[in-house]
Scaffold this motif. Structure first.
Motif: not given
Length: 415
Positions: A15-22
């Motif tokens: 799935y797409e995990l943007p850096e700002d969601r980590i």
């Protein structure tokens, strides 16, 4: 069956995990995190709640199992005469092999390690890198920690020597750094010393935190007790393999590293008494340990003694028809026969879609990386609904990975 499982395509679990969601840092308060619910009580649809209210959503008369391992400052930096820095990442004791004995050593011990910049270290002793302006410089000089490369064939093994009479656990505290996950893309900071550690951590040995437990405080544990839910601890020391991505196209090409875990006979007796009742695992490490216990019991039934639980053992053709109760009682009988109060074993178990759960019905867990063995475990538990769960988390501002938010998931039967 084993071939079907090994042919699972890892690209199907992304799935797409943007850096700002980590989540790069923990929240100010451990239990301020969100809690996603995906249970029969929630209608098998994702719902948002607060972690501090988790006891309200746990099933009555259930057993909750925690992993009380403690993260050690496993990253040690040493300096060559040329100025080159060599990083030693401690994995597990080599001699003495037992964690407690090794950590109690005063003067010398050996460890299996990963060595950064190993090409620049041929042989000889290295001294600890202290760095300019280190406020602990006097203490570190007194300890005088040195390391020698013993073997680079297969597993790298080093020998640490030091002065001062301190135990190796204390030497690590003074000289080492907490090994936070590489995907945080930052150096270890003061906040990690406390917060990359569970509230109930007790037994030194992990190089990564069992992160599902990072949300708990004394309040949540008291609430769980007041509800009449039984709490028990096991200990699995999390290895560096938890950081390794799946690089093969199919899961059959991925190798799980073995990890040591231990339980008491009292724990097993309690587990048997909850046969037919809900068992809630806090985290994937507790899940893998609990499910591994079933196979250790099968070993006792079929081989006379428990052995290492191998990676693909659960998927053998025909499977095993023993009940959880039969298996765990066989393990208890083995311990009684051999006068054992604590069982120490190892597991390489991998839990992927197609796995038949024997012990747990619920898991408390964070949100995991795409194309990871941990995401495969979640899919094994809830099936294709993992996509629904992760889509909801992404659309509703949940924080991901080690310092991220939490979820309470109930196993979907008959997957």
């Amino acid at each position: 069956m084993i071939n079907n499982v090994q042919n699972i395509c890892i690209e199907d679990y992304t799935y797409e995990l943007p850096e700002d969601r980590i989540a790069k840092y923990p929240l100010e308060n451990r239990d301020d995190s969100k809690l996603m619910l995906f249970t029969e009580a929630s209608g098998r649809v994702p719902k948002e709640a607060r972690f501090k209210d988790i006891s309200d959503y746990l099933p009555d008369d259930s057993l909750m199992v925690f992993n009380n391992t403690k993260v050690v400052p496993a990253r040690l930096l040493f300096k060559k005469d040329t100025g080159a820095i060599i990083e030693i990442f401690c994995l597990e004791p080599s001699f003495p092999e037992e964690y407690n004995v090794n950590f109690a050593c005063t003067g010398k011990c050996r460890w299996k390690v990963i060595i950064g910049n190993i090409k620049r270290w041929k042989d000889g002793f290295l001294s600890l890198y202290i760095g300019e302006g280190n406020p602990d410089e006097d203490i570190l000089k007194e300890i005088d920690l040195k390391v020698e490369l013993i073997s680079r064939e297969g597993e790298c093994i080093v020998e640490f020597t030091w002065r001062s009479g301190l135990s190796f656990s204390k030497v690590m505290e003074h000289c080492g750094r907490i090994p936070i996950p590489p995907y945080l893309k930052r150096d270890t900071e003061a906040i990690d010393l406390e917060r990359y550690q569970t509230y109930y951590a007790k037994n030194d040995g992990s190089v990564a935190a069992p992160t599902a437990g990072l949300h708990f405080t004394g309040k949540e544990l008291d609430d769980i007790d007041r509800k009449g839910i039984k709490r028990m601890n096991l200990c699995l020391h999390v290895g560096a393999g938890t950081f390794l991505p799946v690089k093969s196209d199919v899961i059959g090409g991925h190798t799980m590293h073995s990890e040591p875990f231990s339980v008491t006979k009292e724990f097993l007796k309690v587990l048997v008494s909850y046969d037919g009742k809900p068992v809630v695992a806090v985290g994937t490490t507790s899940t893998r340990s609990l499910e591994s216990l079933y196979f250790l019991g099968v070993h006792c039934i079929e081989r006379g003694e428990p052995q290492v639980v191998e990676q693909w053992e659960p998927y053998r053709d025909g499977g095993y028809d023993y009940s959880m109760k039969e298996s765990i009682e066989a393990l208890i009988a083995y311990m009684d026969k051999n006068g054992m109060e604590r069982l120490i074993s190892r597991t390489r178990i991998i839990i992927v879609p197609g796995y038949r759960f024997r012990v747990i019905q619920y898991i408390v867990t964070n949100f995991h990386q795409p194309q990871s063995t941990l995401l495969l475990l979640i899919s094994a538990l809830v099936g294709d609904d993992w996509r629904k769960i992760y889509d909801f988390a992404m659309k509703n501002g949940f924080r991901f990975l080690s310092y991220g938010d939490s979820s309470l998931l109930q196993r979907v039967e008959n997957l």
